[in-house]
Each structure stands twice: as C-alpha cells, then as structure tokens.
Design an enzyme around this catalytic site. Structure first.
Site, mmCIF file in Angstrom:
data_model
loop_
_atom_site.group_PDB
_atom_site.id
_atom_site.type_symbol
_atom_site.label_atom_id
_atom_site.label_comp_id
_atom_site.label_asym_id
_atom_site.label_seq_id
_atom_site.Cartn_x
_atom_site.Cartn_y
_atom_site.Cartn_z
ATOM 1 N N TYR A 1 0.727 -1.164 -0.036
ATOM 2 C CA TYR A 1 0.034 0.022 0.014
ATOM 3 C C TYR A 1 0.846 1.300 -0.056
ATOM 4 O O TYR A 1 0.438 2.174 -0.711
ATOM 5 C CB TYR A 1 -0.880 0.072 1.042
ATOM 6 C CG TYR A 1 -1.634 1.171 1.311
ATOM 7 C CD1 TYR A 1 -2.615 1.751 0.414
ATOM 8 C CD2 TYR A 1 -1.893 2.028 2.433
ATOM 9 C CE1 TYR A 1 -3.382 2.949 0.409
ATOM 10 C CE2 TYR A 1 -2.293 3.261 2.767
ATOM 11 C CZ TYR A 1 -3.309 3.577 1.703
ATOM 12 O OH TYR A 1 -4.076 4.780 1.892
ATOM 13 N N ARG B 1 1.363 6.752 -6.445
ATOM 14 C CA ARG B 1 0.174 7.576 -6.920
ATOM 15 C C ARG B 1 0.641 9.141 -6.708
ATOM 16 O O ARG B 1 0.290 10.027 -7.509
ATOM 17 C CB ARG B 1 -1.031 7.366 -6.044
ATOM 18 C CG ARG B 1 -2.183 8.379 -6.064
ATOM 19 C CD ARG B 1 -3.332 7.835 -5.337
ATOM 20 N NE ARG B 1 -3.061 7.266 -4.042
ATOM 21 C CZ ARG B 1 -4.076 7.089 -3.133
ATOM 22 N NH1 ARG B 1 -5.512 7.095 -3.745
ATOM 23 N NH2 ARG B 1 -3.841 7.078 -1.738
ATOM 24 N N TYR C 1 -1.527 12.817 6.756
ATOM 25 C CA TYR C 1 -1.029 11.693 7.832
ATOM 26 C C TYR C 1 0.412 11.892 8.062
ATOM 27 O O TYR C 1 1.220 12.386 7.408
ATOM 28 C CB TYR C 1 -1.116 10.330 7.180
ATOM 29 C CG TYR C 1 -2.596 9.749 7.036
ATOM 30 C CD1 TYR C 1 -3.731 10.146 8.141
ATOM 31 C CD2 TYR C 1 -2.985 8.526 6.418
ATOM 32 C CE1 TYR C 1 -4.910 9.750 8.014
ATOM 33 C CE2 TYR C 1 -4.401 8.163 6.439
ATOM 34 C CZ TYR C 1 -5.279 8.590 7.264
ATOM 35 O OH TYR C 1 -6.415 8.089 7.366
ATOM 36 N N ARG D 1 -11.791 13.174 2.030
ATOM 37 C CA ARG D 1 -12.668 12.497 2.789
ATOM 38 C C ARG D 1 -13.846 12.202 2.089
ATOM 39 O O ARG D 1 -14.685 11.389 1.898
ATOM 40 C CB ARG D 1 -12.986 13.003 4.189
ATOM 41 C CG ARG D 1 -11.556 13.004 5.004
ATOM 42 C CD ARG D 1 -11.095 11.359 5.196
ATOM 43 N NE ARG D 1 -9.858 11.557 6.227
ATOM 44 C CZ ARG D 1 -9.247 10.508 6.214
ATOM 45 N NH1 ARG D 1 -9.693 9.275 5.564
ATOM 46 N NH2 ARG D 1 -8.135 10.339 7.348
ATOM 47 N N GLU E 1 -14.319 -1.326 6.249
ATOM 48 C CA GLU E 1 -14.332 -0.158 5.702
ATOM 49 C C GLU E 1 -15.439 0.248 4.857
ATOM 50 O O GLU E 1 -16.159 -0.665 4.084
ATOM 51 C CB GLU E 1 -13.110 0.161 4.773
ATOM 52 C CG GLU E 1 -12.789 1.560 4.029
ATOM 53 C CD GLU E 1 -11.404 1.556 3.361
ATOM 54 O OE1 GLU E 1 -10.582 1.375 4.024
ATOM 55 O OE2 GLU E 1 -11.545 2.143 2.224
#
Ligand code: 3EB
Length: 355
Positions: A161, A168, A222, A235, A343
C-alpha cells in the site's frame, strides 16, 4: 430522454441490469463471482473487473453508473472510458508482470530498478488516467477506486500500500495536479493475489467541493508512520450538476485523528466508521444546504469486510443504523491498515427539481 437527472449509482443483479435497458450507462464495476456482461463489448461500455469476492446472497452484482443523458465511448492508451458532456467514467487494469519489464532486469533476472513492479504499474495507470483527462478535457478527478493485489504484503522494504501511495503521489505531481486540498475522493482496497491493479474513476468538467472530516486528520496530512508518501484523497467530494448533487464519500474506517481505534472489536469499528460518515454528512450538508440534504439511510453503501466471519456483526450494526431497506453491498477485501477490519464507502444522490 427527460431533463438531465445528474449522476446515478445502482447496485444490481445481471437480470435487473438486462431488464432495465438503461440508455445512459456510463460504466460498470463487476465483482468476483459475477459473470461478464455482454454490454461491455456490444455497446462499448467500460467494465472494471474488480477481484474482490461478494459476500451477499446474490451470486452476481454490478455497480452501475449512469450519467442521465446520452453518452459516447472511447479509449485513450489503455483507459477505456465513456462520457457525457459533463462527466467521464474510465477504467484501467495493469498487471505487475507487464511492468516488471519496464523496471528492468539484469541478465541474471534480478531487478536493476529501484521501484517495485506495483510502483511501476501504479505510475503507469495514473499517468494514463491523467493523460486521458487532459486529452478529453475533463480536468477534475471526482472519485477514484483503487484495487491492489496483496495490499498488506511487504516487499522492497515496505508494505505494498505504501508503494502504491508513493507512485500515486509521484504520478499526480508529474501531471501537475494538487496533492493536498483539491484532491478526489477515493477508496484503496486489497484484491486477489493474481489480479492486476485495477483503477476506475469519475471525472468532470466542473470542480466539486472538497469535504474533510473534522474528526480525522486529512489523509494527505497523515504523519510519516503511515508511509513516506501520504495517500492523496479527500474524505468526500460534493458535485453539483444541473440534474442534482452527488456526494462521494471515500472509503471510511475506524480512524479518529490519525489512529486506528477499537483494534480487534468489529462492532465498535463499524460504529466508529458510521460516526465518521455522519460527520462527513454534516459537513456536506453545510455546503449543499438548502438545496439538498443528505442522510445516512438514503446513502448507497459498499462495505469492505476483511474477515468474512465478521459479516453478521457488521450487518447488524448497519441494519440498526440505516434500516433494513438501505442500499448496501458487502465485499471481502483487505483494508490498507492491518488493524482495520471494516471500511465503508458511500454515495449520496440528491436530484434537483427541473427549473
Ligand atoms: C483511511 O482512512 C483508510 O489510499 O485512496 C480510505 C480511502 C483509505 C482511500 C486511499 C485509503 C484510501 O486512511 C484507508
């Protein structure tokens, strides 16, 4: 066709899809276990093949996006897309095997590059997506879905990830796109080991509003303990089109601040996740008021469950929060942090009365 109705999402079986004969389908996501739909080839409708098993009783289920007006199909490099005047749905699949070549091998077969094949596959998929949006002039990424094989496995000194996140971020930077603030809503989940990286997305000609959760640190801020490169997503994004509002709620989990809460407690994780979604609804409603109002029970929800055995507990929590008639589908998928068991992503649709 009637007046534009804005974007619309349905989760349907193959029989329902065939019976509906929708003229305005933009794109489809098909999940593991569901047979192909002939429509893809016949009408040129892009179909993203997502390798995450369904956990619901129905054997087949499709996520169908409609644009509310006539659409046309196209392809740019490997991105298959379909678009209306306002909105473009696209998808791309990239295997790591085909990218291993690009990474380069020594004569002994060892990697000479510094990046993993997943990093290369992600870079290439995002490069092609951004190039498609530039070429077709849909500059605003609204919503992106990412499915990575073995998301939690380590290689090249870090979790896959994290490799995805750094690629990305690099690819979006290279395309001149922002990395904080005005970034799309997204989900990033695990998929079967032998599957390709699959990315599908919606983009538009009008910018959405970008919504953050007051209970959570923005993902693009983060701290480094979650990876050297932050995940680039909002979000939620809120889109206003002539036909109505669409609220795209990103994959949402039991995270408060930046920490995972209720480790090992599936019921509490589900409730915390729903509290996060309600906080996002509050933020979105401040922006869309008084024209539109979103509420939990009217959302279309896609629930990712790490361990199939947890399904009954998660389902019980959702039924009590949303009611039995809510539109919810359940998929088995690994989640990007080992300690997260569930999730939820969601879509709200509020049509506007024609003027
Ligand atoms: C989280 O809140 C959970 O990397 O695109 C959710 C939604 C998550 C999107 C992404 C990751 C992503 O951090 C994980």
């Amino acid at each position: 066709m009637r007046a534009p109705r804005g974007l619309h999402l349905d989760y349907v079986s193959l029989a329902e899809y065939r019976a509906a004969r929708w003229p305005d389908v933009l794109g489809v996501a098909r999940f593991n276990g569901s047979p192909p739909i002939a429509d893809g080839a016949e009408r040129g409708i892009p179909v993203a093949q997502v390798s995450t098993p369904l956990l619901t009783a129905t054997a087949d289920l499709y996520e169908v996006w409609r644009g509310g007006e006539p659409a046309e199909s196209g392809q740019y490099e490997r991105v298959r897309f379909r678009r209306t005047g306002e909105t473009l749905f696209g998808c791309i699949a990239m295997t790591e095997a085909e990218c291993a070549q690009a990474v380069g091998h020594t004569s002994r077969g060892r990697r000479s590059g510094t990046h993993s094949a997943l990093h290369e596959a992600t870079t290439e998929a995002y490069r092609q997506i951004c190039a498609t949006l530039d070429a077709e002039t849909y500059p605003h990424l609204l919503r992106v879905w990412n499915y990575l094989p073995d998301i939690n496995r380590d290689s090249h000194g870090c979790e896959r990830y994290w490799q995805f996140n750094s690629a990305r971020q690099d690819a979006l930077r290279a395309s001149g796109r922002p990395l904080t603030g005005n970034v799309p809503a997204a989900s990033a989940l695990g998929a079967a080991s032998d599957s390709p990286l699959v990315v599908y997305f919606l983009a538009g000609r009008t910018a959405p509003a970008f919504v953050e959760n007051p209970r959570q640190v923005s993902a693009y801020h983060y701290p480094r303990q979650y990876g050297t490169h932050s995940p680039v997503f909002s979000r939620a994004t809120l889109l206003r089109q002539p036909g109505g509002f669409t609220l795209f709620i990103s994959g949402t989990a039991s995270i408060v601040g930046h920490r995972s809460l209720h480790v090992g407690d599936i019921a509490a994780q589900t409730r915390e996740t729903l509290a996060n979604i309600e906080a996002l609804l509050g933020e979105a409603n401040r922006v869309s008021s008084p024209e539109a109002h979103f509420c939990l029970a009217a959302l279309a929800c896609k629930v990712y469950v790490r361990r199939p055995a947890d399904l009954p507990v998660i389902q019980a929590e959702l039924n009590s929060a949303l009611g039995d008639s809510a539109r919810v589908i359940y998929l088995q998928a690994d989640i990007c942090r080992q300690d997260l068991l569930v999730e939820i992503e969601a879509t709200g649709m509020c049509p506007l009365a024609a003027a």
